[in-house]
Write an enzyme that holds these catalytic residues in place. Structure first.
Site, PDB file in Angstrom:
ATOM      1  N   HIS A  99       0.834  -1.201   0.000  1.00 12.96           N
ATOM      2  CA  HIS A  99       0.000   0.000   0.000  1.00 12.96           C
ATOM      3  C   HIS A  99       0.862   1.241   0.000  1.00 12.96           C
ATOM      4  O   HIS A  99       1.949   1.267   0.558  1.00 12.96           O
ATOM      5  CB  HIS A  99      -0.964   0.022   1.199  1.00 12.96           C
ATOM      6  CG  HIS A  99      -0.306  -0.225   2.520  1.00 12.96           C
ATOM      7  ND1 HIS A  99       0.050  -1.484   2.950  1.00 12.96           N
ATOM      8  CD2 HIS A  99       0.079   0.623   3.491  1.00 12.96           C
ATOM      9  CE1 HIS A  99       0.610  -1.403   4.145  1.00 12.96           C
ATOM     10  NE2 HIS A  99       0.659  -0.130   4.492  1.00 12.96           N
ATOM     11  N   HIS A 101       0.809   5.152   1.159  1.00 18.14           N
ATOM     12  CA  HIS A 101       0.147   6.166   1.986  1.00 18.14           C
ATOM     13  C   HIS A 101       0.214   7.509   1.259  1.00 18.14           C
ATOM     14  O   HIS A 101       1.294   7.908   0.798  1.00 18.14           O
ATOM     15  CB  HIS A 101       0.888   6.351   3.315  1.00 18.14           C
ATOM     16  CG  HIS A 101       0.900   5.158   4.217  1.00 18.14           C
ATOM     17  ND1 HIS A 101       0.038   5.021   5.280  1.00 18.14           N
ATOM     18  CD2 HIS A 101       1.694   4.059   4.239  1.00 18.14           C
ATOM     19  CE1 HIS A 101       0.300   3.885   5.918  1.00 18.14           C
ATOM     20  NE2 HIS A 101       1.307   3.281   5.302  1.00 18.14           N
TER      21      HIS A 101
HETATM   22  P1  5GP Z   1       1.663   0.257   7.401  1.00 17.41           P
HETATM   23  O1  5GP Z   1       2.113   0.440   8.814  1.00 17.41           O
HETATM   24  O2  5GP Z   1       1.537  -1.223   7.057  1.00 17.41           O
HETATM   25  O3  5GP Z   1       2.494   1.015   6.401  1.00 17.41           O
HETATM   26  O4  5GP Z   1       0.234   0.907   7.299  1.00 17.41           O
HETATM   27  C1  5GP Z   1      -0.956   0.244   7.554  1.00 17.41           C
HETATM   28  C2  5GP Z   1      -2.053   1.276   7.589  1.00 17.41           C
HETATM   29  O5  5GP Z   1      -3.291   0.610   7.507  1.00 17.41           O
HETATM   30  C3  5GP Z   1      -2.062   2.102   8.876  1.00 17.41           C
HETATM   31  O6  5GP Z   1      -1.957   3.494   8.559  1.00 17.41           O
HETATM   32  C4  5GP Z   1      -3.410   1.767   9.494  1.00 17.41           C
HETATM   33  O7  5GP Z   1      -4.025   2.874  10.122  1.00 17.41           O
HETATM   34  C5  5GP Z   1      -4.218   1.287   8.319  1.00 17.41           C
HETATM   35  N1  5GP Z   1      -5.236   0.301   8.672  1.00 17.41           N
HETATM   36  C6  5GP Z   1      -5.095  -0.777   9.484  1.00 17.41           C
HETATM   37  N2  5GP Z   1      -6.249  -1.464   9.557  1.00 17.41           N
HETATM   38  C7  5GP Z   1      -7.143  -0.815   8.759  1.00 17.41           C
HETATM   39  C8  5GP Z   1      -8.522  -1.054   8.434  1.00 17.41           C
HETATM   40  O8  5GP Z   1      -9.159  -2.009   8.872  1.00 17.41           O
HETATM   41  N3  5GP Z   1      -9.103  -0.173   7.593  1.00 17.41           N
HETATM   42  C9  5GP Z   1      -8.441   0.907   7.075  1.00 17.41           C
HETATM   43  N4  5GP Z   1      -9.119   1.720   6.268  1.00 17.41           N
HETATM   44  N5  5GP Z   1      -7.148   1.165   7.365  1.00 17.41           N
HETATM   45  C10 5GP Z   1      -6.507   0.316   8.202  1.00 17.41           C
END
Ligand code: 5GP
Ligand code: ZN
Length: 141
Positions: A99, A101
């Site tokens: 993903h 951001h």
């Molecule tokens: P990472 O730390 O893997 O780069 O980012 C994961 C992102 O996914 C975090 O910003 C977190 O807030 C978001 N996230 C986690 N669970 C969910 C969810 O169930 N729904 C949505 N919309 N975002 C999520």
């Protein structure tokens, strides 16, 4: 992948607040936004991270970034944007479905500190030259 949170969001078995969707990608609001408008952009096909993607798949998803960036700027009158992608747990990845951001920025105290420029000079120019040579050698492996 059956136990992947973002695959479930793609399938619709877990709800999300969608902002954009096409055949290959989906963008939706991050559930715990770092700033107002924090949006996630994912491929619909499961890829754990960038190491798991072809250049075509990477190009496909990155090609959508300018469209969403423009819309965030118009919607929120944000004055900056951090585009962030964490690969692997040491890099801060917590959901193991690739993903991007998109984090609109308002000012330097809006709650998100993105870049930590080191002030210390830890590497010599010889070290940079050596690293660059090794990276060049590994580019096409
Ligand atoms: P990472 O730390 O893997 O780069 O980012 C994961 C992102 O996914 C975090 O910003 C977190 O807030 C978001 N996230 C986690 N669970 C969910 C969810 O169930 N729904 C949505 N919309 N975002 C999520
Ligand atoms: Zn997935």
């Amino acid at each position: 992948m059956s136990d992947c949170l973002f695959c479930k969001i793609v399938e619709g078995s877990i709800p999300s607040t969608k902002v954009f969707e096409d055949e290959h990608v989906l963008a939706f609001m991050d559930i715990m936004p770092l700033t107002k408008g924090h949006t996630l952009l994912i491929p619909k096909k499961h890829h754990e991270n960038i190491y798991d993607m072809s250049s075509e798949e990477a190009a496909q998803i990155f090609s959508v970034v300018p469209k969403i960036a423009e819309s965030l700027k118009t919607t929120f009158q944000s004055v900056g944007l951090n585009i962030l992608n964490n690969n692997g747990a040491p890099a801060g990845q917590s959901v193991f479905h690739f993903h991007i951001h998109l984090i609109p920025r308002y000012d330097q105290t809006d709650g998100f500190k993105a870049i930590w420029h080191t002030k210390e000079k830890q590497y010599t120019s010889e070290m940079f030259a050596e690293y660059a040579e090794q990276i060049r050698m590994n580019l096409n492996k």
